[in-house]
Scaffold this motif. Sequence first.
Motif, PDB file in Angstrom:
ATOM      1  N   GLY A  32       0.811  -1.215   0.000  1.00 48.86           N
ATOM      2  CA  GLY A  32       0.000   0.000   0.000  1.00 48.86           C
ATOM      3  C   GLY A  32       0.841   1.260   0.000  1.00 48.86           C
ATOM      4  N   ARG A  33       2.175   1.110   0.095  1.00 45.44           N
ATOM      5  CA  ARG A  33       3.061   2.270   0.176  1.00 45.44           C
ATOM      6  C   ARG A  33       2.944   3.175  -1.052  1.00 45.44           C
ATOM      7  NH1 ARG A  33       7.261   3.641  -2.262  1.00 45.44           N
ATOM      8  NH2 ARG A  33       7.587   1.634  -3.255  1.00 45.44           N
ATOM      9  N   VAL A  34       2.937   2.584  -2.229  1.00 43.16           N
ATOM     10  CA  VAL A  34       2.873   3.387  -3.457  1.00 43.16           C
ATOM     11  C   VAL A  34       1.516   4.079  -3.549  1.00 43.16           C
ATOM     12  CG1 VAL A  34       3.014   3.360  -5.971  1.00 43.16           C
ATOM     13  CG2 VAL A  34       4.498   1.870  -4.640  1.00 43.16           C
ATOM     14  N   ARG A  35       0.467   3.333  -3.292  1.00 42.01           N
ATOM     15  CA  ARG A  35      -0.878   3.915  -3.372  1.00 42.01           C
ATOM     16  C   ARG A  35      -1.049   5.035  -2.352  1.00 42.01           C
ATOM     17  NH1 ARG A  35      -6.481   0.483  -3.809  1.00 42.01           N
ATOM     18  NH2 ARG A  35      -7.756   2.251  -4.356  1.00 42.01           N
ATOM     19  N   HIS A  36      -0.500   4.847  -1.152  1.00 45.32           N
ATOM     20  CA  HIS A  36      -0.565   5.879  -0.123  1.00 45.32           C
ATOM     21  C   HIS A  36       0.209   7.126  -0.566  1.00 45.32           C
ATOM     22  CE1 HIS A  36      -0.847   7.691   3.830  1.00 45.32           C
ATOM     23  NE2 HIS A  36       0.457   7.908   3.778  1.00 45.32           N
ATOM     24  N   ALA A  37       1.396   6.935  -1.122  1.00 39.78           N
ATOM     25  CA  ALA A  37       2.214   8.066  -1.587  1.00 39.78           C
ATOM     26  C   ALA A  37       1.506   8.816  -2.718  1.00 39.78           C
ATOM     27  CB  ALA A  37       3.590   7.577  -2.032  1.00 39.78           C
ATOM     28  N   LEU A  38       0.846   8.085  -3.615  1.00 36.50           N
ATOM     29  CA  LEU A  38       0.098   8.736  -4.699  1.00 36.50           C
ATOM     30  C   LEU A  38      -1.053   9.566  -4.126  1.00 36.50           C
ATOM     31  CD1 LEU A  38      -0.005   5.834  -7.323  1.00 36.50           C
ATOM     32  CD2 LEU A  38       1.358   7.930  -7.438  1.00 36.50           C
ATOM     33  N   ALA A  39      -1.772   9.003  -3.143  1.00 35.34           N
ATOM     34  CA  ALA A  39      -2.886   9.723  -2.518  1.00 35.34           C
ATOM     35  C   ALA A  39      -2.387  10.971  -1.810  1.00 35.34           C
ATOM     36  CB  ALA A  39      -3.632   8.807  -1.555  1.00 35.34           C
ATOM     37  N   GLN A  40      -1.272  10.876  -1.109  1.00 38.61           N
ATOM     38  CA  GLN A  40      -0.704  12.035  -0.415  1.00 38.61           C
ATOM     39  C   GLN A  40      -0.314  13.129  -1.413  1.00 38.61           C
ATOM     40  OE1 GLN A  40      -1.899  11.154   2.776  1.00 38.61           O
ATOM     41  NE2 GLN A  40      -0.280  12.617   3.178  1.00 38.61           N
ATOM     42  N   THR A  41       0.250  12.730  -2.517  1.00 39.67           N
ATOM     43  CA  THR A  41       0.621  13.697  -3.557  1.00 39.67           C
ATOM     44  C   THR A  41      -0.615  14.386  -4.109  1.00 39.67           C
ATOM     45  OG1 THR A  41       2.562  12.383  -4.140  1.00 39.67           O
ATOM     46  CG2 THR A  41       1.814  13.979  -5.775  1.00 39.67           C
TER      47      THR A  41
ATOM     48  N   PRO B 214      -5.117  24.850 -14.514  1.00 39.40           N
ATOM     49  CA  PRO B 214      -4.101  25.498 -15.356  1.00 39.40           C
ATOM     50  C   PRO B 214      -3.069  24.471 -15.822  1.00 39.40           C
ATOM     51  CG  PRO B 214      -4.453  26.732 -13.316  1.00 39.40           C
ATOM     52  CD  PRO B 214      -5.190  25.428 -13.178  1.00 39.40           C
ATOM     53  N   ALA B 215      -2.641  24.595 -17.057  1.00 39.36           N
ATOM     54  CA  ALA B 215      -1.682  23.647 -17.645  1.00 39.36           C
ATOM     55  C   ALA B 215      -0.459  23.474 -16.763  1.00 39.36           C
ATOM     56  CB  ALA B 215      -1.272  24.122 -19.035  1.00 39.36           C
ATOM     57  N   GLU B 216       0.029  24.552 -16.209  1.00 38.38           N
ATOM     58  CA  GLU B 216       1.222  24.489 -15.369  1.00 38.38           C
ATOM     59  C   GLU B 216       0.981  23.626 -14.127  1.00 38.38           C
ATOM     60  OE1 GLU B 216       4.609  27.610 -14.013  1.00 38.38           O
ATOM     61  OE2 GLU B 216       2.537  28.275 -13.708  1.00 38.38           O
ATOM     62  N   ARG B 217      -0.183  23.759 -13.486  1.00 37.44           N
ATOM     63  CA  ARG B 217      -0.503  22.951 -12.304  1.00 37.44           C
ATOM     64  C   ARG B 217      -0.655  21.477 -12.672  1.00 37.44           C
ATOM     65  NH1 ARG B 217      -0.008  23.519  -7.095  1.00 37.44           N
ATOM     66  NH2 ARG B 217      -2.001  22.571  -6.624  1.00 37.44           N
ATOM     67  N   LEU B 218      -1.282  21.196 -13.816  1.00 33.85           N
ATOM     68  CA  LEU B 218      -1.446  19.810 -14.232  1.00 33.85           C
ATOM     69  C   LEU B 218      -0.092  19.165 -14.512  1.00 33.85           C
ATOM     70  CD1 LEU B 218      -4.604  19.957 -16.534  1.00 33.85           C
ATOM     71  CD2 LEU B 218      -4.463  19.565 -14.065  1.00 33.85           C
ATOM     72  N   GLN B 219       0.811  19.920 -15.108  1.00 33.53           N
ATOM     73  CA  GLN B 219       2.154  19.393 -15.368  1.00 33.53           C
ATOM     74  C   GLN B 219       2.908  19.192 -14.060  1.00 33.53           C
ATOM     75  OE1 GLN B 219       3.212  18.320 -18.532  1.00 33.53           O
ATOM     76  NE2 GLN B 219       4.574  17.303 -17.093  1.00 33.53           N
ATOM     77  N   GLN B 220       2.738  20.117 -13.103  1.00 31.22           N
ATOM     78  CA  GLN B 220       3.379  19.958 -11.795  1.00 31.22           C
ATOM     79  C   GLN B 220       2.864  18.701 -11.091  1.00 31.22           C
ATOM     80  OE1 GLN B 220       2.439  23.657  -9.852  1.00 31.22           O
ATOM     81  NE2 GLN B 220       4.058  24.786 -10.908  1.00 31.22           N
ATOM     82  N   LEU B 221       1.549  18.465 -11.168  1.00 32.36           N
ATOM     83  CA  LEU B 221       0.960  17.272 -10.579  1.00 32.36           C
ATOM     84  C   LEU B 221       1.551  16.020 -11.214  1.00 32.36           C
ATOM     85  CD1 LEU B 221      -1.050  15.554  -8.965  1.00 32.36           C
ATOM     86  CD2 LEU B 221      -2.800  16.176 -10.670  1.00 32.36           C
TER      87      LEU B 221
ATOM     88  N   ASP C 193       4.408  15.691 -12.735  1.00 34.10           N
ATOM     89  CA  ASP C 193       5.815  15.567 -12.326  1.00 34.10           C
ATOM     90  C   ASP C 193       5.928  15.049 -10.895  1.00 34.10           C
ATOM     91  OD1 ASP C 193       6.590  16.495 -14.814  1.00 34.10           O
ATOM     92  OD2 ASP C 193       6.965  18.550 -14.130  1.00 34.10           O
ATOM     93  N   ALA C 194       5.050  15.522  -9.993  1.00 38.13           N
ATOM     94  CA  ALA C 194       5.083  15.065  -8.598  1.00 38.13           C
ATOM     95  C   ALA C 194       4.725  13.581  -8.509  1.00 38.13           C
ATOM     96  CB  ALA C 194       4.121  15.906  -7.754  1.00 38.13           C
ATOM     97  N   LEU C 195       3.732  13.147  -9.281  1.00 38.06           N
ATOM     98  CA  LEU C 195       3.348  11.734  -9.281  1.00 38.06           C
ATOM     99  C   LEU C 195       4.463  10.866  -9.862  1.00 38.06           C
ATOM    100  CD1 LEU C 195      -0.352  12.143 -10.441  1.00 38.06           C
ATOM    101  CD2 LEU C 195       0.414  11.439  -8.151  1.00 38.06           C
ATOM    102  N   ARG C 196       5.151  11.373 -10.856  1.00 36.78           N
ATOM    103  CA  ARG C 196       6.243  10.647 -11.511  1.00 36.78           C
ATOM    104  C   ARG C 196       7.373  10.358 -10.519  1.00 36.78           C
ATOM    105  NH1 ARG C 196       6.567  13.661 -15.784  1.00 36.78           N
ATOM    106  NH2 ARG C 196       5.618  12.178 -17.195  1.00 36.78           N
ATOM    107  N   LYS C 197       7.547  11.222  -9.523  1.00 38.94           N
ATOM    108  CA  LYS C 197       8.626  11.073  -8.542  1.00 38.94           C
ATOM    109  C   LYS C 197       8.336  10.003  -7.498  1.00 38.94           C
ATOM    110  CE  LYS C 197      10.082  15.849  -9.016  1.00 38.94           C
ATOM    111  NZ  LYS C 197      10.059  17.179  -8.405  1.00 38.94           N
ATOM    112  N   VAL C 198       7.078   9.546  -7.418  1.00 40.85           N
ATOM    113  CA  VAL C 198       6.734   8.518  -6.434  1.00 40.85           C
ATOM    114  C   VAL C 198       7.412   7.217  -6.831  1.00 40.85           C
ATOM    115  CG1 VAL C 198       4.850   7.147  -5.447  1.00 40.85           C
ATOM    116  CG2 VAL C 198       4.551   9.616  -5.799  1.00 40.85           C
ATOM    117  N   ARG C 199       8.183   6.686  -5.898  1.00 41.67           N
ATOM    118  CA  ARG C 199       8.903   5.436  -6.168  1.00 41.67           C
ATOM    119  C   ARG C 199       7.904   4.298  -6.378  1.00 41.67           C
ATOM    120  NH1 ARG C 199      13.139   2.263  -2.414  1.00 41.67           N
ATOM    121  NH2 ARG C 199      13.884   0.883  -4.047  1.00 41.67           N
ATOM    122  N   GLY C 200       8.051   3.581  -7.479  1.00 39.24           N
ATOM    123  CA  GLY C 200       7.136   2.495  -7.822  1.00 39.24           C
ATOM    124  C   GLY C 200       6.264   2.832  -9.023  1.00 39.24           C
ATOM    125  N   VAL C 201       6.180   4.130  -9.387  1.00 41.95           N
ATOM    126  CA  VAL C 201       5.438   4.516 -10.590  1.00 41.95           C
ATOM    127  C   VAL C 201       6.272   4.114 -11.796  1.00 41.95           C
ATOM    128  CG1 VAL C 201       4.556   6.451 -11.952  1.00 41.95           C
ATOM    129  CG2 VAL C 201       4.163   6.392  -9.486  1.00 41.95           C
TER     130      VAL C 201
END
Length: 162
Positions: free
Chosen positions: A75-84, A114-121, A123-131
């Motif tokens: 559940g670690r990856v799913r939890h990290a995604l939810a937190q993000t 906004p496009a910038e916020r969607l791209q930031q989101l 990028d943040a999800l991409r950094k989660v280990r396991g994605v």
Amino acid sequence: MLDMEITSSNLARLSISLPAELMVQLDAMVAERGLPSRSQMIAELIRHELAEHSGERPDAMLAGTITLIYRAESGRVRHALAQTQLGYVKEVISAQNVFLEDDQAMEVLLVQGPAERLQQLCDALRKVRGVQQIKLVTTTALLPPLHFHGDDAPFDGESTPP
């Protein structure tokens, strides 16, 4: 060469010249996708490129999806995604999760902002280990307002929203 004429039915007729091999490839793609005409395929390609172009402007409002494939072993990856996602609560409208074979899961987020916020989101999800894979697909067509604060009456789609 590019010629264009506007017809009375809100359609524009476009005449273009293409290299013969490109036309052969276009016709093959139209046939493979079972589309009735080249026009539908070309319109789809143009819409895609217009959305991509709009996404390059940081202030452009876009709607779309973020599709993620990730390791589901714990559940670690799913939890990290939810937190993000909690940091982007205004942009994430909904999420759908399914478990796949080989201990993987897929999550699809419906997003708007906004496009910038969607791209930031993204990028943040991409950094989660396991994605393992992530893709943002956007459009310039937006969702209608879903909720108006302070108004108890639901929007019926016909009257003007409050």
